[in-house]
Every structure is written in C-alpha cells, then in structure tokens.
Write a protein that holds these residues in place. Structure first.
Motif, PDB file in Angstrom:
ATOM      1  N   ILE A 130     -25.138 -19.603 -98.332  1.00  0.00           N
ATOM      2  CA  ILE A 130     -26.150 -19.596 -99.283  1.00  0.00           C
ATOM      3  C   ILE A 130     -27.413 -20.584 -98.793  1.00  0.00           C
ATOM      4  CG2 ILE A 130     -25.553 -21.330-100.846  1.00  0.00           C
ATOM      5  CD1 ILE A 130     -26.688 -19.898-103.083  1.00  0.00           C
ATOM      6  N   GLY A 131     -26.948 -21.401 -97.947  1.00  0.00           N
ATOM      7  CA  GLY A 131     -27.884 -22.808 -97.627  1.00  0.00           C
ATOM      8  C   GLY A 131     -28.117 -22.484 -95.916  1.00  0.00           C
ATOM      9  N   ALA A 132     -27.708 -21.545 -95.585  1.00  0.00           N
ATOM     10  CA  ALA A 132     -28.000 -21.627 -93.841  1.00  0.00           C
ATOM     11  C   ALA A 132     -29.213 -21.280 -93.495  1.00  0.00           C
ATOM     12  CB  ALA A 132     -26.701 -20.704 -93.430  1.00  0.00           C
ATOM     13  N   VAL A 133     -29.753 -21.645 -93.046  1.00  0.00           N
ATOM     14  CA  VAL A 133     -31.173 -21.417 -92.570  1.00  0.00           C
ATOM     15  C   VAL A 133     -31.405 -21.486 -90.988  1.00  0.00           C
ATOM     16  CG1 VAL A 133     -33.696 -21.840 -92.592  1.00  0.00           C
ATOM     17  CG2 VAL A 133     -32.380 -22.239 -94.633  1.00  0.00           C
ATOM     18  N   MET A 134     -31.696 -20.557 -90.288  1.00  0.00           N
ATOM     19  CA  MET A 134     -31.843 -20.537 -88.898  1.00  0.00           C
ATOM     20  C   MET A 134     -33.054 -21.421 -88.568  1.00  0.00           C
ATOM     21  SD  MET A 134     -31.737 -17.251 -86.183  1.00  0.00           S
ATOM     22  CE  MET A 134     -33.816 -17.372 -86.239  1.00  0.00           C
ATOM     23  N   PRO A 135     -33.026 -22.474 -87.833  1.00  0.00           N
ATOM     24  CA  PRO A 135     -34.239 -22.925 -87.134  1.00  0.00           C
ATOM     25  C   PRO A 135     -34.992 -22.182 -86.158  1.00  0.00           C
ATOM     26  CG  PRO A 135     -32.105 -24.419 -86.871  1.00  0.00           C
ATOM     27  CD  PRO A 135     -31.580 -23.175 -87.197  1.00  0.00           C
ATOM     28  N   GLU A 136     -36.003 -22.198 -86.014  1.00  0.00           N
ATOM     29  CA  GLU A 136     -36.997 -21.263 -85.178  1.00  0.00           C
ATOM     30  C   GLU A 136     -36.291 -21.349 -83.643  1.00  0.00           C
ATOM     31  OE1 GLU A 136     -39.579 -18.933 -85.317  1.00  0.00           O
ATOM     32  OE2 GLU A 136     -38.535 -18.697 -87.087  1.00  0.00           O
ATOM     33  N   PRO A 137     -36.241 -20.313 -83.101  1.00  0.00           N
ATOM     34  CA  PRO A 137     -35.726 -20.208 -81.476  1.00  0.00           C
ATOM     35  C   PRO A 137     -36.967 -20.703 -80.912  1.00  0.00           C
ATOM     36  CG  PRO A 137     -36.366 -18.278 -82.387  1.00  0.00           C
ATOM     37  CD  PRO A 137     -36.386 -19.047 -83.657  1.00  0.00           C
ATOM     38  N   GLU A 138     -36.472 -21.234 -79.757  1.00  0.00           N
ATOM     39  CA  GLU A 138     -37.631 -21.669 -78.689  1.00  0.00           C
ATOM     40  C   GLU A 138     -37.883 -20.375 -77.803  1.00  0.00           C
ATOM     41  OE1 GLU A 138     -39.039 -24.452 -78.887  1.00  0.00           O
ATOM     42  OE2 GLU A 138     -37.866 -25.830 -79.963  1.00  0.00           O
ATOM     43  N   TYR A 139     -39.172 -20.356 -77.088  1.00  0.00           N
ATOM     44  CA  TYR A 139     -39.386 -18.970 -76.360  1.00  0.00           C
ATOM     45  C   TYR A 139     -40.685 -19.487 -75.750  1.00  0.00           C
ATOM     46  CZ  TYR A 139     -42.165 -18.366 -80.629  1.00  0.00           C
ATOM     47  OH  TYR A 139     -43.092 -18.571 -81.569  1.00  0.00           O
ATOM     48  N   GLU A 140     -41.054 -18.615 -74.720  1.00  0.00           N
ATOM     49  CA  GLU A 140     -42.266 -18.646 -73.845  1.00  0.00           C
ATOM     50  C   GLU A 140     -42.944 -17.296 -73.631  1.00  0.00           C
ATOM     51  OE1 GLU A 140     -44.320 -21.282 -70.286  1.00  0.00           O
ATOM     52  OE2 GLU A 140     -42.151 -21.333 -70.638  1.00  0.00           O
ATOM     53  N   PHE A 141     -43.781 -17.035 -74.515  1.00  0.00           N
ATOM     54  CA  PHE A 141     -44.656 -15.543 -73.986  1.00  0.00           C
ATOM     55  C   PHE A 141     -46.130 -16.000 -73.835  1.00  0.00           C
ATOM     56  CE2 PHE A 141     -41.562 -14.528 -77.882  1.00  0.00           C
ATOM     57  CZ  PHE A 141     -40.641 -14.142 -76.933  1.00  0.00           C
ATOM     58  N   PRO A 142     -46.543 -14.949 -73.125  1.00  0.00           N
ATOM     59  CA  PRO A 142     -48.038 -15.380 -72.964  1.00  0.00           C
ATOM     60  C   PRO A 142     -49.069 -15.320 -74.055  1.00  0.00           C
ATOM     61  CG  PRO A 142     -47.275 -13.450 -71.349  1.00  0.00           C
ATOM     62  CD  PRO A 142     -46.284 -13.861 -72.406  1.00  0.00           C
ATOM     63  N   ILE A 143     -50.018 -16.206 -73.804  1.00  0.00           N
ATOM     64  CA  ILE A 143     -51.214 -16.350 -74.996  1.00  0.00           C
ATOM     65  C   ILE A 143     -51.975 -15.564 -74.502  1.00  0.00           C
ATOM     66  CG2 ILE A 143     -52.630 -17.915 -76.430  1.00  0.00           C
ATOM     67  CD1 ILE A 143     -49.410 -18.110 -77.091  1.00  0.00           C
ATOM     68  N   ASP A 144     -52.197 -14.260 -74.478  1.00  0.00           N
ATOM     69  CA  ASP A 144     -53.053 -13.544 -73.896  1.00  0.00           C
ATOM     70  C   ASP A 144     -53.934 -12.465 -74.806  1.00  0.00           C
ATOM     71  OD1 ASP A 144     -51.130 -11.887 -74.333  1.00  0.00           O
ATOM     72  OD2 ASP A 144     -50.616 -11.348 -72.251  1.00  0.00           O
ATOM     73  N   GLY A 145     -53.801 -12.869 -76.023  1.00  0.00           N
ATOM     74  CA  GLY A 145     -54.544 -11.603 -76.956  1.00  0.00           C
ATOM     75  C   GLY A 145     -56.201 -11.661 -76.625  1.00  0.00           C
ATOM     76  N   ASP A 146     -56.788 -10.627 -76.804  1.00  0.00           N
ATOM     77  CA  ASP A 146     -58.307 -10.483 -76.816  1.00  0.00           C
ATOM     78  C   ASP A 146     -58.967 -10.938 -78.026  1.00  0.00           C
ATOM     79  OD1 ASP A 146     -57.843  -9.268 -74.278  1.00  0.00           O
ATOM     80  OD2 ASP A 146     -57.804  -7.404 -75.093  1.00  0.00           O
ATOM     81  N   GLY A 147     -60.388 -10.995 -77.794  1.00  0.00           N
ATOM     82  CA  GLY A 147     -61.125 -11.539 -78.867  1.00  0.00           C
ATOM     83  C   GLY A 147     -61.351 -13.005 -78.943  1.00  0.00           C
ATOM     84  N   GLU A 148     -62.485 -13.378 -80.033  1.00  0.00           N
ATOM     85  CA  GLU A 148     -62.707 -14.579 -80.000  1.00  0.00           C
ATOM     86  C   GLU A 148     -61.938 -15.358 -81.314  1.00  0.00           C
ATOM     87  OE1 GLU A 148     -66.947 -14.671 -80.403  1.00  0.00           O
ATOM     88  OE2 GLU A 148     -67.477 -13.730 -78.368  1.00  0.00           O
ATOM     89  N   VAL A 149     -61.370 -14.371 -82.028  1.00  0.00           N
ATOM     90  CA  VAL A 149     -60.964 -15.072 -83.339  1.00  0.00           C
ATOM     91  C   VAL A 149     -59.143 -14.960 -83.181  1.00  0.00           C
ATOM     92  CG1 VAL A 149     -60.614 -14.769 -85.771  1.00  0.00           C
ATOM     93  CG2 VAL A 149     -62.726 -14.051 -84.632  1.00  0.00           C
ATOM     94  N   ALA A 150     -58.560 -15.834 -83.795  1.00  0.00           N
ATOM     95  CA  ALA A 150     -57.061 -16.108 -83.457  1.00  0.00           C
ATOM     96  C   ALA A 150     -56.545 -16.611 -84.815  1.00  0.00           C
ATOM     97  CB  ALA A 150     -56.684 -16.541 -82.393  1.00  0.00           C
ATOM     98  N   ILE A 151     -55.366 -16.429 -85.400  1.00  0.00           N
ATOM     99  CA  ILE A 151     -54.722 -17.061 -86.288  1.00  0.00           C
ATOM    100  C   ILE A 151     -53.006 -17.406 -85.691  1.00  0.00           C
ATOM    101  CG2 ILE A 151     -56.146 -16.284 -88.277  1.00  0.00           C
ATOM    102  CD1 ILE A 151     -53.787 -14.143 -88.740  1.00  0.00           C
ATOM    103  N   TYR A 152     -52.665 -18.413 -86.116  1.00  0.00           N
ATOM    104  CA  TYR A 152     -51.366 -18.607 -85.932  1.00  0.00           C
ATOM    105  C   TYR A 152     -50.593 -18.738 -87.273  1.00  0.00           C
ATOM    106  CZ  TYR A 152     -47.099 -20.301 -83.826  1.00  0.00           C
ATOM    107  OH  TYR A 152     -45.570 -20.613 -83.194  1.00  0.00           O
ATOM    108  N   VAL A 153     -49.492 -17.903 -87.523  1.00  0.00           N
ATOM    109  CA  VAL A 153     -48.746 -17.905 -88.923  1.00  0.00           C
ATOM    110  C   VAL A 153     -47.502 -18.665 -88.955  1.00  0.00           C
ATOM    111  CG1 VAL A 153     -48.128 -16.548 -91.108  1.00  0.00           C
ATOM    112  CG2 VAL A 153     -50.105 -15.883 -89.582  1.00  0.00           C
ATOM    113  N   LEU A 154     -47.395 -19.885 -89.319  1.00  0.00           N
ATOM    114  CA  LEU A 154     -46.264 -20.496 -89.476  1.00  0.00           C
ATOM    115  C   LEU A 154     -45.660 -20.511 -90.565  1.00  0.00           C
ATOM    116  CD1 LEU A 154     -45.718 -24.392 -87.688  1.00  0.00           C
ATOM    117  CD2 LEU A 154     -44.748 -23.521 -89.936  1.00  0.00           C
ATOM    118  N   SER A 155     -44.369 -19.727 -90.655  1.00  0.00           N
ATOM    119  CA  SER A 155     -43.571 -19.527 -91.693  1.00  0.00           C
ATOM    120  C   SER A 155     -42.099 -20.422 -91.660  1.00  0.00           C
ATOM    121  CB  SER A 155     -42.857 -18.021 -91.766  1.00  0.00           C
ATOM    122  OG  SER A 155     -44.126 -17.151 -91.828  1.00  0.00           O
TER     123      SER A 155
END
Length: 232
Positions: free
Chosen positions: A130-155
């Motif tokens: 009931i109290g087990a929460v998985m910490p966020e995993p570590e990873y490395e993906f390209p930051i290569d999206g197009d456009g001038e606008v970006a958001i980062y949603v931290l949950s």
C-alpha cells in the motif's frame, strides 16, 4: 449512455450523461486550483502550435492520489491528450514512447523486488504494497523536439500510505530530471515546468534556471483539458 467525441482516445469510451456533466464542470473549476509560481510573461500562448512535451507526467499524468485520495473513472484526460484536443501538435512522441518502455521495465523490476521481499521475510502484502512507491528511473533520451515552446511535466504519486521519501526520484528530483529540465530550458525560447504533484517536491536544483513554473496539482479527470485551457 452515449459515445463521447472529445479527443482521439475518448472517442470509444462510453460515458453516462452525468459523467460528461461532471467532467465539464470540473474542467471549468480546475484552473482555479492551479497556481502560477513563477512567470516571465511567455504564457499564456495566443493559439495552439507545435509544442515539445517532456517529463514523466506528459503521458502518465496523475489525476489524484492513492487509496481514498483516488476516484475510479472510465477515462481521464492526460496532458498529452488535452493538448491534442486543443489543437496542439506534439513533436516529442518518440520521447514519450521511449519513456514508456523505460518505465514499464523499471515497474516490472520494482514489483518483482516487492514480491521477493514479501516471500523472503514473510511480510504482509497489503501493508508493504500500500505504501510502495517506485522512484523515477534514470534514463537518457534525446531532447530533440521541434518548435519554440516546451513544457516539462514532473509528476509524483502520493496518498494513503505513500508519503514523500527523502530520496532521488521522490521528494528530491532525479539526476535525469535535473539534467533534462536544464537542457529543455536552454533549448526552447518559451519553457514551463509543470508540477503534477499532490505533495511537496524539492525543485531547488532548477528553480533559478526556469522562468515559468505552474503548480498543476492533481486536479481530476479533466486535468489535461484544463491544463490546455490555462496554457491558452
């Protein structure tokens, strides 16, 4: 029942009229529960456009907490879906797909570890799980999206039996999150850090480098549509 026709993913979900009315009401109320913590005037946007969306909450948006902090619904609108419903074109689908694969792998390993601990130590599955929460995993993906606008949603998930833990990927940001938020902030002329959280998270490593921060909170089944309304 009737078929709902708002958004690609919702098109095949059967909802009662009262559910639609609840969603519409919540969509109107939820923006009042969001707080703009920091702003440089870049937002709101004038119209939907191409947008780069990063972060664990982009597609895995959290609508509410755990246990009695949650409500079962047939469908809820994620940030990804809400932006697309509003007419935005998301340029980072490949990033989201890569995160999905990474998350599922980490989730399977986390659950296997919990089961092994229960079996070895004879612990209660309910009390441990009931109290087990998985910490966020570590990873490395390209930051290569197009456009001038970006958001980062931290949950972050939280709720009954799931308090913040003072570890990276929970109360503290992971090394990956810190690195990527800095990279996104530098790459795009308009950037917003969105906090999809129900409890406190320490964002001090990036706060001086980010010009726009929105406390989205966990505002229910219309969260993605409500966020798109605020962004515009």
């Amino acid at each position: 029942m009737q078929f709902i026709e708002r958004g690609k993913k919702m098109a095949q979900v059967k909802l009662y009229d009262y559910e639609l009315k609840h969603m519409d009401k919540l969509r109107k109320l939820a923006p009042e529960c969001m707080v703009l913590l920091k702003s440089d005037g870049s937002f709101p946007l004038l119209k939907p456009e191409k947008i780069a969306v990063y972060g664990n909450g982009a597609r895995h948006t959290i609508k509410g907490g755990t246990g009695s902090g949650d409500v079962n619904v047939r469908h809820y609108v994620t940030i990804e879906e809400g932006l697309e419903n509003a007419g935005f074109t998301i340029s980072t689908k490949a990033w989201m797909d890569a995160y999905d694969a990474c998350y599922e792998k980490a989730r399977k390993e986390f659950k296997a570890g919990i089961k092994a601990m229960i079996a070895e130590q004879g612990l209660s599955a309910i009390m441990l799980g009931i109290g087990a929460v998985m910490p966020e995993p570590e990873y490395e993906f390209p930051i290569d999206g197009d456009g001038e606008v970006a958001i980062y949603v931290l949950s972050r998930i939280s709720g009954e039996g799931s308090d913040r833990q003072n570890v990276k990927g929970d109360f503290m940001m992971s090394d990956t999150e810190i690195r990527d938020i800095r990279a996104v902030s530098q790459k795009y002329s308009k950037f917003m850090l969105v906090l999809n959280v129900g409890g406190v998270v320490d964002i001090s490593p990036v706060i001086d480098e980010v010009s726009n921060v929105l406390l989205l909170s966990q505002t229910g089944m219309a969260v993605g549509d409500s966020f798109a309304d605020v962004l515009l």
